[in-house]
Design a protein around this motif. Structure first.
Motif, PDB file in Angstrom:
ATOM      1  N   PRO A  14       0.829  -1.215   0.000  1.00  0.00           N
ATOM      2  CA  PRO A  14       0.000   0.000   0.000  1.00  0.00           C
ATOM      3  C   PRO A  14       0.866   1.270   0.000  1.00  0.00           C
ATOM      4  O   PRO A  14       1.221   1.802   1.045  1.00  0.00           O
ATOM      5  CB  PRO A  14      -0.825  -0.131   1.276  1.00  0.00           C
ATOM      6  CG  PRO A  14       0.023  -0.968   2.179  1.00  0.00           C
ATOM      7  CD  PRO A  14       0.811  -1.891   1.293  1.00  0.00           C
ATOM      8  N   MET A  15       1.208   1.734  -1.207  1.00  0.00           N
ATOM      9  CA  MET A  15       2.125   2.864  -1.358  1.00  0.00           C
ATOM     10  C   MET A  15       1.647   4.097  -0.609  1.00  0.00           C
ATOM     11  O   MET A  15       2.452   4.808   0.008  1.00  0.00           O
ATOM     12  CB  MET A  15       2.323   3.182  -2.843  1.00  0.00           C
ATOM     13  CG  MET A  15       3.353   4.265  -3.103  1.00  0.00           C
ATOM     14  SD  MET A  15       5.031   3.889  -2.515  1.00  0.00           S
ATOM     15  CE  MET A  15       5.486   2.565  -3.614  1.00  0.00           C
ATOM     16  N   PHE A  38       4.660  -6.285   4.986  1.00  0.00           N
ATOM     17  CA  PHE A  38       3.564  -6.809   5.795  1.00  0.00           C
ATOM     18  C   PHE A  38       2.472  -5.754   5.872  1.00  0.00           C
ATOM     19  O   PHE A  38       2.770  -4.561   5.977  1.00  0.00           O
ATOM     20  CB  PHE A  38       4.039  -7.124   7.217  1.00  0.00           C
ATOM     21  CG  PHE A  38       5.123  -8.151   7.285  1.00  0.00           C
ATOM     22  CD1 PHE A  38       4.834  -9.503   7.197  1.00  0.00           C
ATOM     23  CD2 PHE A  38       6.441  -7.764   7.442  1.00  0.00           C
ATOM     24  CE1 PHE A  38       5.852 -10.461   7.268  1.00  0.00           C
ATOM     25  CE2 PHE A  38       7.456  -8.700   7.518  1.00  0.00           C
ATOM     26  CZ  PHE A  38       7.161 -10.056   7.429  1.00  0.00           C
ATOM     27  N   VAL A  39       1.219  -6.189   5.806  1.00  0.00           N
ATOM     28  CA  VAL A  39       0.102  -5.272   6.001  1.00  0.00           C
ATOM     29  C   VAL A  39      -0.710  -5.744   7.209  1.00  0.00           C
ATOM     30  O   VAL A  39      -0.819  -6.940   7.475  1.00  0.00           O
ATOM     31  CB  VAL A  39      -0.817  -5.146   4.767  1.00  0.00           C
ATOM     32  CG1 VAL A  39      -0.077  -4.526   3.612  1.00  0.00           C
ATOM     33  CG2 VAL A  39      -1.418  -6.464   4.376  1.00  0.00           C
ATOM     34  N   ALA A  49       1.080  -0.757   7.566  1.00  0.00           N
ATOM     35  CA  ALA A  49       1.997  -1.512   6.707  1.00  0.00           C
ATOM     36  C   ALA A  49       3.418  -1.271   7.171  1.00  0.00           C
ATOM     37  O   ALA A  49       3.724  -0.251   7.791  1.00  0.00           O
ATOM     38  CB  ALA A  49       1.845  -1.083   5.257  1.00  0.00           C
ATOM     39  N   CYS A  50       4.266  -2.234   6.852  1.00  0.00           N
ATOM     40  CA  CYS A  50       5.689  -2.048   7.123  1.00  0.00           C
ATOM     41  C   CYS A  50       6.504  -2.837   6.110  1.00  0.00           C
ATOM     42  O   CYS A  50       6.004  -3.772   5.485  1.00  0.00           O
ATOM     43  CB  CYS A  50       6.051  -2.431   8.548  1.00  0.00           C
ATOM     44  SG  CYS A  50       5.956  -4.177   8.896  1.00  0.00           S
ATOM     45  N   ILE A  65       7.440   1.909   8.533  1.00  0.00           N
ATOM     46  CA  ILE A  65       6.244   1.415   9.208  1.00  0.00           C
ATOM     47  C   ILE A  65       5.289   2.598   9.301  1.00  0.00           C
ATOM     48  O   ILE A  65       5.710   3.716   9.604  1.00  0.00           O
ATOM     49  CB  ILE A  65       6.561   0.823  10.601  1.00  0.00           C
ATOM     50  CG1 ILE A  65       5.298   0.234  11.248  1.00  0.00           C
ATOM     51  CG2 ILE A  65       7.237   1.833  11.497  1.00  0.00           C
ATOM     52  CD1 ILE A  65       5.586  -0.613  12.489  1.00  0.00           C
ATOM     53  N   ALA A  66       4.032   2.357   8.980  1.00  0.00           N
ATOM     54  CA  ALA A  66       3.056   3.445   8.979  1.00  0.00           C
ATOM     55  C   ALA A  66       1.663   2.907   9.306  1.00  0.00           C
ATOM     56  O   ALA A  66       1.330   1.773   8.976  1.00  0.00           O
ATOM     57  CB  ALA A  66       3.027   4.130   7.615  1.00  0.00           C
ATOM     58  N   VAL A  67       0.897   3.775   9.937  1.00  0.00           N
ATOM     59  CA  VAL A  67      -0.506   3.490  10.230  1.00  0.00           C
ATOM     60  C   VAL A  67      -1.329   4.605   9.612  1.00  0.00           C
ATOM     61  O   VAL A  67      -0.964   5.791   9.697  1.00  0.00           O
ATOM     62  CB  VAL A  67      -0.750   3.402  11.758  1.00  0.00           C
ATOM     63  CG1 VAL A  67      -2.239   3.305  12.075  1.00  0.00           C
ATOM     64  CG2 VAL A  67       0.001   2.219  12.350  1.00  0.00           C
ATOM     65  N   HIS A  68      -2.429   4.234   8.977  1.00  0.00           N
ATOM     66  CA  HIS A  68      -3.315   5.218   8.355  1.00  0.00           C
ATOM     67  C   HIS A  68      -3.730   6.251   9.407  1.00  0.00           C
ATOM     68  O   HIS A  68      -4.050   5.897  10.550  1.00  0.00           O
ATOM     69  CB  HIS A  68      -4.545   4.514   7.782  1.00  0.00           C
ATOM     70  CG  HIS A  68      -5.386   5.404   6.933  1.00  0.00           C
ATOM     71  ND1 HIS A  68      -6.257   6.327   7.473  1.00  0.00           N
ATOM     72  CD2 HIS A  68      -5.465   5.535   5.591  1.00  0.00           C
ATOM     73  CE1 HIS A  68      -6.858   6.972   6.495  1.00  0.00           C
ATOM     74  NE2 HIS A  68      -6.381   6.510   5.344  1.00  0.00           N
TER      75      HIS A  68
END
Length: 155
Positions: A14-15, A38-39, A49-50, A65-68
Motif C-alpha cells: 500500500p504505497m 507486511f500489512v 503496513a511495514c 512502518i506506517a498506520v493510516h
C-alpha cells in the motif's frame, strides 16, 4: 482490537501508507523489491503496513512502518511493530535495526520497544532527499540508527 497481519508482494504494497513514513516514492520503490512487506488489517480495512529488508544472515532493517491517520493512536502501530519484532526473533534474527529522525514521537516509539541508538548518519535527510523534510516545524538533518538486539532469553 482484532488485527490480521500478513505478508504481501511488493506490487501489492500500500504505497499511500508507506508514503506516510517515507515521503519519496522513488526511495520506497528502490528498497521494496528486495524487502518483505507486511500489512495489518482490521476487518476489511488495511490500517498499517511495514517493510523489512534483510541485512545479512541474521540482521534485518525496518525500512518503514506506517498506520493510516484515521487509525493512529489506536494501538495498531504498537501491535504491528511488536508482531514484526516477534516474527524476526522466531526466524532466528540476531538483531533488528531502524533509522529515524533525531527527535519526535517515532524515536520514543522505537525506544519503548527496546531499540537503542547505535549510530548517527549525519546529514542523511539533506543528502538523500531532494526536498527538505520537516517534523513538527523543524527540519530533519541527521538520522539516528537504532538497534534491537535479540538475546537467547527473549529480548
Amino acid at each position: 482490537m482484532s488485527l490480521l497481519i500478513q505478508e504481501v508482494s511488493g506490487i501489492d504494497a500500500p504505497m499511500e501508507l508507506l508514503l506516510l513514513a517515507d515521503p519519496s516514492e522513488d526511495k520506497i520503490r528502490s528498497y521494496l523489491s528486495g524487502s518483505t512487506c507486511f500489512v495489518a488489517s482490521s476487518g476489511a480495512v488495511v490500517v498499517g503496513a511495514c517493510v523489512v529488508q534483510s541485512r545479512g544472515t541474521d540482521t534485518y532493517e525496518l525500512m518503514s512502518i506506517a498506520v493510516h491517520p484515521d487509525h493512529q493512536k489506536s494501538g495498531y502501530g504498537t501491535a504491528l511493530l511488536q508482531w514484526v519484532i516477534d516474527f524476526f526473533r522466531n526466524v532466528g534474527a540476531r538483531q533488528l535495526e531502524v533509522g529515524t529522525g533525531t527527535f519526535g514521537y517515532q524515536l520514543a516509539f522505537y525506544q519503548r520497544h527496546g531499540f537503542r541508538v547505535t549510530s548517527i548518519d549525519y546529514d542523511f535527510f539533506v543528502n538523500n532527499y531532494p526536498e527538505p523534510i520537516f517534523e513538527d516545524g523543524i527540519q530533519l538533518f541527521d538520522m539516528l540508527r537504532l538497534t534491537l538486539r535479540y538475546s537467547s532469553n527473549g529480548a
